[in-house]
Design a protein around this motif. Structure first.
Motif, PDB file in Angstrom:
ATOM      1  N   ASP A 107      39.089  39.245  42.498  1.00  0.00           N
ATOM      2  CA  ASP A 107      40.086  40.231  42.983  1.00  0.00           C
ATOM      3  C   ASP A 107      40.051  41.497  42.144  1.00  0.00           C
ATOM      4  OD1 ASP A 107      40.893  38.428  44.903  1.00  0.00           O
ATOM      5  OD2 ASP A 107      42.551  37.618  43.687  1.00  0.00           O
ATOM      6  N   LYS A 108      39.850  41.317  40.853  1.00  0.00           N
ATOM      7  CA  LYS A 108      39.780  42.466  39.943  1.00  0.00           C
ATOM      8  C   LYS A 108      38.635  43.390  40.340  1.00  0.00           C
ATOM      9  CE  LYS A 108      39.052  43.415  35.006  1.00  0.00           C
ATOM     10  NZ  LYS A 108      38.840  42.775  33.679  1.00  0.00           N
ATOM     11  N   PHE A 109      37.482  42.808  40.680  1.00  0.00           N
ATOM     12  CA  PHE A 109      36.340  43.619  41.095  1.00  0.00           C
ATOM     13  C   PHE A 109      36.613  44.301  42.430  1.00  0.00           C
ATOM     14  CE2 PHE A 109      32.583  43.767  43.860  1.00  0.00           C
ATOM     15  CZ  PHE A 109      31.881  44.779  43.223  1.00  0.00           C
ATOM     16  N   ILE A 110      37.161  43.542  43.384  1.00  0.00           N
ATOM     17  CA  ILE A 110      37.386  44.103  44.719  1.00  0.00           C
ATOM     18  C   ILE A 110      38.377  45.265  44.659  1.00  0.00           C
ATOM     19  CG2 ILE A 110      38.448  43.587  46.964  1.00  0.00           C
ATOM     20  CD1 ILE A 110      37.108  40.831  46.801  1.00  0.00           C
ATOM     21  N   ASN A 111      39.368  45.134  43.789  1.00  0.00           N
ATOM     22  CA  ASN A 111      40.381  46.196  43.681  1.00  0.00           C
ATOM     23  C   ASN A 111      39.871  47.409  42.929  1.00  0.00           C
ATOM     24  OD1 ASN A 111      42.297  44.667  45.076  1.00  0.00           O
ATOM     25  ND2 ASN A 111      43.002  43.647  43.165  1.00  0.00           N
TER      26      ASN A 111
END
Length: 528
Positions: free
Chosen positions: A125-129
């Motif tokens: 999620d950190k990467f996608i955001n």
């Protein structure tokens, strides 16, 4: 932000867009570019690309070839740690018009890289955001293995028992006291077992189990006279004796057995029984709370037991041996030794020795003789031949318990000592009493001294009275000698002295097959 690169496909060819690092991020790695382009099947000149990258400041573009290619979707590379307990993921941007990865796409791609356990969706999620390329994401963590611990045993006695001479304070070597015995008492803790822990298996990021290492399992091994606690983790001695560890097994015995008592063993001081298969050499000491059994010869040694002493081959004491037992003494022969028994003494010969028994002395067997010796017993002295035709001094004493006689001497000495102390204390005590009687006022210090003197006088008087009572009791017990007698089964030679209590008789001629006893204030003799 780390520096990264991105493919740019157009009708003019394939280009490599370069975005340099900012704010202290890591620069682009030419090897990473090379690995990516090779994987995509793009031929390039690495030296050329590297030179062009160095020329770029901020952002720039490098043409790789004239081929127009299909768009490339966003991609990732996974590096699994050597121990397989973590996985690092680096993402690469799509080419122009390429698709972005969804969360489901990323998880599916991770499985392609064999990452199946411990995936950190928060990192995804950190990467996608906030899509940061050419940047490490710890995308998965395994479950570390918990290794167990080996079982171990703690021993509460010396397990490295090798007799070694000790150095004295003056620098000399003590070959007699080698501390070669692990003494123990009933109820002593001998060993404690700490059991193994098995550990817990782990799981790596490929979802493979990690087996904990094998652990050592132990049990308390023991022989007779040892008991375990209810949980089986502690071993205790059931007897007074000694303990050894042999091949990881605890052995406890209340019989200490050696071949000889010499420089290899040193002196023996044991709280059980002692068995000596050989000899006791001169100048060594053997003490035991139980019995002492000696198969060989006792030389000029000191042997003392709270129980019985059995000497199969006798004692040749070189005029310095002392044998003392609270129980009985049995010996093949006794020569040039002092023997004291709290019970009976039985032997085949007594020569040039001092022997005493609280009950009786019996000298029988093939020789059965007492010669050149002092022999004392309360109730009976029985012998085959008494004295010697060669005139050696032989004395027998009946009616006196040697132990009681020694106790009486000790009490008499105590009465004498307390009398001397009273002779010093009583005058001071009397002087204070006279002052008090005359009404003299005593200072606090004088009152303190008077109290101390009064207490000392009281204690000394009580102590002397106790000693006198004990002396009277011993004297009363020594009056009854109606059963005391000496029996001679063969001959008693002239010159032999017979004593019964306070009476003495020196024989003027030889007697045969006779009995000596006290009758109405005289020593009488009768035939057997």
């Amino acid at each position: 932000m780390n520096g990264y690169f991105q493919l740019n496909n157009s009708e003019l060819g394939t280009f490599l867009d370069i975005i340099k690092e900012t704010d202290g991020g890591n620069p682009i790695n030419i090897n990473e570019i090379s690995e990516y382009l090779i994987k995509k099947g793009i031929t390039f000149d690495i030296a050329f690309v590297n030179r062009e990258i160095n020329k770029i400041s901020g952002k720039g573009s490098i043409k790789l070839d004239d081929i127009h290619r299909y768009p490339e979707r966003e991609s990732l590379k996974v590096t699994i740690a050597t121990d397989k307990l973590s996985a690092i993921c680096r993402f690469y941007p799509p080419s122009n018009k390429g698709d972005l990865l969804s969360k489901a796409d990323i998880i599916k791609d991770l499985e392609v890289f064999n990452v199946k356990y411990g995936i950190d969706e928060n990192e995804i999620d950190k990467f996608i955001n906030n899509r940061l390329y050419c940047t490490d994401y710890v995308i998965a963590n395994g479950k570390p293995v918990v290794h167990g611990t080996d079982a171990y045993i703690e021993y509460f006695f010396n397990t490295d028992l090798r007799a070694k001479p000790q150095l004295n304070e003056d620098g000399s070597v003590d070959f007699f006291n080698l501390n070669a015995v692990n003494h123990i008492n009933e109820g002593d803790l001998l060993a404690r077992l700490t059991k193994e822990t098995l550990g817990e298996p782990g799981i790596d990021v490929t979802n493979s189990p990690i087996k904990p290492r094998d652990v050592k399992r132990l049990t308390l091994k023991f022989g007779h006279n040892v008991r375990l606690s209810e949980d089986g983790l502690e071993a205790y001695s059931m007897v007074n004796g000694h303990v050894n560890l042999i091949d990881s097994t605890i052995f406890v015995s209340n019989v200490f057995e050696v071949e000889n008592v010499d420089a290899s063993t040193g002196n023996i001081d044991y709280n059980g029984s002692v068995k000596i298969n050989g000899n006791v050499n001169s100048n060594f000491v053997v003490r035991a709370k139980g019995n002492i059994e000696i198969k060989g010869v006792v030389e000029g040694a000191y042997v003392i037991a709270d129980g019985n002493i059995i000497m199969s081959s006798g004692v040749n004491g070189m005029s310095k041996a002392t044998i003392q037992a609270k129980g009985n003494v049995i010996a093949k022969y006794i020569e040039n030794a002092t023997v004291i028994s709290g019970g009976c003494i039985r032997t085949e010969a007594i020569m040039h020795s001092k022997v005493s028994a609280s009950d009786q002395v019996v000298v029988d067997g093939r020789k059965g003789n007492i010669s050149g010796s002092y022999v004392s017993a309360k109730n009976l002295i029985e012998v085959k031949t008494l004295g010697s035709p060669y005139g050696s001094d032989t004395v027998i004493q009946l009616g006196i318990d040697p132990a009681m006689k020694a106790k009486m001497e000790e009490l008499n000495q105590e009465v004498e000592n307390t009398g001397k102390q009273l002779a010093q204390v009583i005058p001071v005590f009397d002087a204070f009493k006279q002052k008090i009687a005359k009404g003299v006022h005593l200072s606090d210090e004088q009152k303190k001294t008077f109290d101390t003197v009064s207490q000392a006088a009281k204690q000394l008087l009580e102590k002397r009275e106790d000693c006198l009572i004990a002396l009277d009791e011993i004297k009363d017990s020594m009056i009854d000698i109606s059963n005391s007698m000496a029996i001679v089964h063969d001959v008693v030679y002239s010159g032999t002295k017979v004593c019964i209590n306070e009476l003495q008789m020196t024989l003027k001629s030889d007697y045969k097959y006779c009995k000596f006893y006290k009758d109405r204030g005289d020593i009488k003799t009768t035939s057997l």
